[in-house]
Design an enzyme around this catalytic site. Structure first.
Site, mmCIF file in Angstrom:
data_model
loop_
_atom_site.group_PDB
_atom_site.id
_atom_site.type_symbol
_atom_site.label_atom_id
_atom_site.label_comp_id
_atom_site.label_asym_id
_atom_site.label_seq_id
_atom_site.Cartn_x
_atom_site.Cartn_y
_atom_site.Cartn_z
ATOM 1 N N LYS A 1 -1.423 -7.004 4.624
ATOM 2 C CA LYS A 1 -2.091 -6.154 5.614
ATOM 3 C C LYS A 1 -3.445 -6.747 5.966
ATOM 4 C CE LYS A 1 0.601 -2.245 4.106
ATOM 5 N NZ LYS A 1 0.791 -1.164 3.139
ATOM 6 N N GLN B 1 -2.548 2.894 -0.416
ATOM 7 C CA GLN B 1 -1.322 2.184 -0.799
ATOM 8 C C GLN B 1 -0.563 2.990 -1.861
ATOM 9 O OE1 GLN B 1 -0.156 -0.831 0.591
ATOM 10 N NE2 GLN B 1 1.661 -0.262 -0.548
ATOM 11 N N ASP C 1 -0.763 5.460 8.551
ATOM 12 C CA ASP C 1 0.550 5.393 7.915
ATOM 13 C C ASP C 1 1.450 6.530 8.407
ATOM 14 O OD1 ASP C 1 1.484 3.412 6.283
ATOM 15 O OD2 ASP C 1 0.498 4.134 4.461
#
Ligand code: NAD
Length: 281
Positions: free
Chosen positions: A52, A96, A119
């Site tokens: 990322k 994460q 997300d």
């Protein structure tokens, strides 16, 4: 022989589009920013976080990765999220997953401002998707739809079967397929006679987390088969689909690696860019 839904090629094309949109935004004085929070030292998470960061670099985003120790408390994590919520350089915040077991994942995700939830896991964004309102769509499901459409797979009126009912892949991809007018069946670990369902699928999405779980006898000839799985077997990454056996039967198929995973990162970058574009309005 199936048409390859080539995540690598589709991602390269998408990244070029995102690069141009980023340049246009930066010319107006706005730099998109993504902050990734990694708690602990899960090896797979380390790889995802690194990728990322690289994608941010490639597009010229502001990028801040915060690595916290395994023993971080919920309060410490939420204080950091609050700080990033208030940081004007940060358009997207990503926690994460999975978090270490002592932390409350749902509470951490709820703490992110929904417009910075790139997300798409915040309950508000999930709710928006499920009720047909505009919001941030989760990256992997969004990438799967992008891949199917770009590959010219017919969706309207088709039978779609999704294996896996997680909040991050199975459920949202089922809704996205429903929105494309597929007739959707959502299968899971308690489904009776899974193969009877999958064999009817014009579009089959495997998000199970079991290596080579989908075999040729489970696939309708000519179906589009999307392999979401990322499984490590003897140091190699393999999908949920037995690619070699299924490829001759399918009409379209996505490989692992080089399939859905590539699209996921692109969609994360797009969600971050879109958040920055909204900020600039
Ligand atoms: P998960 O473990 O949360 O969910 C797995 C699902 O599979 C469950 O809903 C379960 O009911 C179902 N399942 C398990 N065994 C089954 C069986 N025998 N028959 C039918 N269904 C069964 O997993 P997840 O987070 O949805 O991820 C699924 C896979 O996708 C994993 O391999 C993960 O690493 C991968 N993944 C890939 C990306 C990407 O970007 N490519 C993103 C997220 C997840």
């Amino acid at each position: 022989m199936a048409i390859l839904m080539d995540g690598k090629a589709l991602a390269a094309e998408k990244m070029e589009e995102l690069r141009q949109r980023t340049e246009a935004l930066k010319a107006r004085g706005v730099t998109p920013g993504l902050s990734v929070i990694l708690v602990g030292d899960d090896p797979a998470s380390q790889v995802y976080v690194r990728n990322k960061g690289r994608a941010c670099e490639e597009l010229g985003f502001y990028s801040r990765t915060v690595r916290l120790p395994e023993e971080t408390t919920q309060a410490e994590l939420e204080t950091l999220i609050d700080e990033l919520n208030a940081d004007g350089r940060v358009d997207g915040i990503l926690v994460q997953l999975p978090l270490p077991r002592h932390l409350d994942e749902a509470a951490a995700l709820r703490r992110i401002r929904p417009e910075k939830d790139v997300d798409g896991f915040h309950v508000e964004n999930a709710g928006r998707l499920f009720t047909g309102q505009d919001g941030v769509v989760a990256c992997t499901p969004k990438g799967i739809l992008y891949m199917l459409k770009k590959s010219g797979v017919p969706l309207s009126g088709k039978d779609a079967v999704v294996i896996g009912r997680s909040n991050i892949v199975g459920k949202p991809v089922a809704v996205l397929l429903l929105n494309e007018n597929c007739t959707v069946t959502l299968c899971h670990s308690r489904t009776a006679d899974l193969a009877a369902h999958t064999r009817r699928a014009d579009v089959l999405v495997a998000a199970v987390g079991r290596p080579r779980f989908v075999t040729a006898d489970m696939v309708k000839p000519g179906a589009a088969v999307v392999d979401v799985g990322i499984n490590r077997v003897d140091g190699k990454v393999v999908g949920d689909v037995d690619f070699a056996a299924v490829e001759p039967v399918a009409g379209w198929i996505s490989p692992v690696p080089g399939g859905v995973g590539k699209m996921t990162i692109c969609m994360l970058m797009e969600n971050t860019l879109e958040a920055a574009e909204k900020r600039s309005r």
